[in-house]
Design an enzyme around this catalytic site. Structure first.
Site, mmCIF file in Angstrom:
data_model
loop_
_atom_site.group_PDB
_atom_site.id
_atom_site.type_symbol
_atom_site.label_atom_id
_atom_site.label_comp_id
_atom_site.label_asym_id
_atom_site.label_seq_id
_atom_site.Cartn_x
_atom_site.Cartn_y
_atom_site.Cartn_z
ATOM 1 N N GLU A 6 -5.635 -8.333 -0.489
ATOM 2 C CA GLU A 6 -6.274 -8.020 0.804
ATOM 3 C C GLU A 6 -7.745 -7.753 0.535
ATOM 4 O OE1 GLU A 6 -4.660 -5.262 3.680
ATOM 5 O OE2 GLU A 6 -2.614 -5.701 3.025
ATOM 6 N N GLU B 239 0.824 -1.225 0.000
ATOM 7 C CA GLU B 239 0.000 0.000 0.000
ATOM 8 C C GLU B 239 0.853 1.268 0.000
ATOM 9 O OE1 GLU B 239 -2.999 -0.295 3.095
ATOM 10 O OE2 GLU B 239 -4.043 -1.871 2.017
HETATM 11 O O1 AHR Z 1 -5.008 -6.068 7.004
HETATM 12 C C1 AHR Z 1 -4.892 -4.960 7.820
HETATM 13 C C2 AHR Z 1 -4.197 -3.783 7.131
HETATM 14 O O2 AHR Z 1 -5.006 -3.288 6.119
HETATM 15 C C3 AHR Z 1 -2.900 -4.103 6.431
HETATM 16 O O3 AHR Z 1 -1.812 -4.054 7.278
HETATM 17 C C4 AHR Z 1 -2.808 -3.024 5.411
HETATM 18 O O4 AHR Z 1 -2.101 -3.422 4.266
HETATM 19 C C5 AHR Z 1 -4.233 -2.653 5.126
HETATM 20 O O5 AHR Z 1 -4.445 -1.282 5.166
#
Ligand code: AHR
Length: 498
Positions: free
Chosen positions: A292, A173
């Site tokens: 994610e 990210e």
């Molecule tokens: O999964 C939790 C968090 O969400 C992770 O660390 C990050 O990549 C995202 O913002």
């Protein structure tokens, strides 16, 4: 009663399901590692401190790849802190989550754990506070056969054979202002290109994932993807997508319509990848890694109360309900409907932290979202049939949302066809039909249903089976046409075989 028609054709195959779309994620965050997968003092731990009860639940999920060690955590991580003699490993501040990291679990422990969990690693490198040099050293430590500084260090640590990690994430990210070492698209694209190029010099067999936007709502969305790919198209193989969904407004119809938003997000990223491909006149396609995704909002308020600088606090411990399970099913159906381009995906995360599996000192249990993941991961292997859905729609903030989310997966070799469906109507049953006359000799073997009268029903340690599937679905096949009854707010897995 609502009516819907599902149309498939044996010759219209969207693509093979890459099993890695059933991946998950373990970050050094909260109790994911410590007290989640690793707890030496637990009666459930093996001789290496690994929670055996958790391993058994993960194996049932059939997770082929697990992203590690972050997440936001990786952007400040020194992998060297977590290898070698445990007694000399430093305790560090983790600035991403304002906690203390003891480093008692690190890279080699994770690789041992992957074997126990029947999975593979998807390793992320720190492109936040570090860069190409450290990323290169880490690939050497993990994948180089020996005779050089870092590969010999691995051997000294007791790992003679390389870990041979195939998939690598180039940071995490990096478009997010919250990220340690946050970069502009151009800055990140350059670093990703150079880190990736050097990492592939050490091991040309690895595959690389570059960071796409942290979510569809980012102001830089679109521009970010385009500018990053402009810089690193040649070096990388996949572009990442991240998205979490919430229901703060407590509006179930809008919440379930998030599959529409997700579909738009995926289509947009595919368009941008292909537009850069056209501009650059490349043969190679960049595929997607949705590494994610999940529901995440229940724990937001609770997390504000957690004192900083503790070890393994109860962070991001969302307790999931039945409506979350319905959305998770819808999300997975949406991803399958893009199986031609989504090759990897990670349910974030796996244990304790926004997770399907929870632990306490007295046991481990399955949250509601465990079940759609388990069912789709186990039954959704084969080829996705281009699935046309004719059904009524409702208005949502994302546009028209179909009441039915549906996809069929055909495993020609194993001779089975599986229909996955979610009836999103909150108050009306649905009758669906699907003409499968082209698939001769198939009969219905199982019709699994996940439903509950209360959208807010949860599974807890005391009541772990409040929301769980049963095999009492109502469906039949006559002259090759499947008819099924889907009660309001329900998820279905209809298994046909010869
Ligand atoms: O999964 C939790 C968090 O969400 C992770 O660390 C990050 O990549 C995202 O913002």
């Amino acid at each position: 009663m609502k009516k819907a028609k599902v149309i498939v054709d044996k010759n219209f195959i969207l693509g093979a399901v890459d099993k890695r779309i059933y991946g998950s994620f373990i970050e050094h965050l909260g109790r994911a590692v410590y007290e989640g997968i690793y707890q030496p003092e637990s009666p459930f731990a093996d001789e290496q401190g690994v929670r055996k009860d958790v391993i058994s639940l993960i194996k049932q999920l059939n997770v082929p790849i697990v992203r590690y060690p972050g997440g936001n955590f990786v952007s400040g991580y020194h992998w060297e802190d977590g290898v070698g003699d445990k007694s000399t490993r430093p305790v560090r501040t983790d600035l991403a989550w304002k906690t203390l990291e003891t480093n008692q679990f690190g890279l080699n422990e994770f690789m041992e754990w992957t074997k126990k969990a029947d999975t593979e690693a998807m390793m992320a490198v720190n492109l936040g506070t570090r860069g190409p040099e450290d990323a290169k050293n880490l690939v050497e430590y993990c994948n180089h056969p020996g005779g050089a500084l870092y590969s010999d260090m691995r051997k000294q640590h007791g790992y003679n054979t390389p870990h041979d990690i195939k998939v690598w994430c180039l940071g995490n990210e990096m478009d997010g202002p919250w990220q340690m070492g946050h970069k502009t698209a151009k800055e990140y694209g350059r670093i990703a290109a150079e880190a990736g190029r050097i990492m592939k010099m050490v091991d040309s067999s690895i595959e690389l994932v570059a960071c796409g936007s942290s979510n569809y709502g980012m102001e830089t969305f679109g521009y970010w993807e385009d500018a990053v790919l402009e810089e690193c198209y040649e070096q990388i193989d996949y572009l990442s997508l991240h998205q979490y969904y919430g229901n703060e407004e407590n509006n179930a119809s809008e919440f379930l319509a998030n599959t529409v938003a997700m579909d738009q997000f995926i289509c947009s990223v595919i368009s941008i990848c292909d537009s850069v491909r056209a501009r650059k006149k490349k043969q190679k396609y960049i595929n997607l890694s949705f590494d994610e995704w999940n529901v995440w909002y229940h724990s937001h308020e609770q997390d504000k109360k957690i004192a900083p600088w503790s070890v393994a606090p109860h962070l991001l411990e969302d307790v999931y309900n039945f409506e979350d399970a319905l959305l998770v099913a819808g999300i997975m159906i949406t991803m399958l409907r893009h199986a031609d381009r989504i090759k990897m995906a990670c349910l974030a995360q796996l244990v304790n932290v926004i997770a399907p599996i929870m632990t306490s000192d007295t046991g481990a249990w399955k949250q509601t979202i465990y079940y759609p993941f388990e069912l789709i991961s186990n039954y959704g292997r084969g080829s996705v049939l281009n699935t046309l859905v004719e059904c009524s729609v409702y208005e949502s903030q994302y546009g028209d949302a179909p009441f039915l989310d549906c996809v069929l997966v055909w495993n020609e070799e194993k001779e089975n066809i599986v229909l996955f469906a979610v009836n999103k109507s909150l108050d009306e049953d649905m009758k669906i039909t699907c003409d499968l006359r082209q698939f001769e000799g198939y009969t219905i073997k199982k019709h699994i249903v996940l439903t509950h009268s209360d959208l807010k029903a949860e599974n807890t340690e005391a009541h772990p089976d409040e929301v769980c599937p049963s095999e009492n679905g109502k469906s039949s096949i006559e002259n090759g046409v499947v008819t099924a009854q889907l009660p309001d707010k329900s998820f279905h897995v209809i298994v046909l075989a010869k």
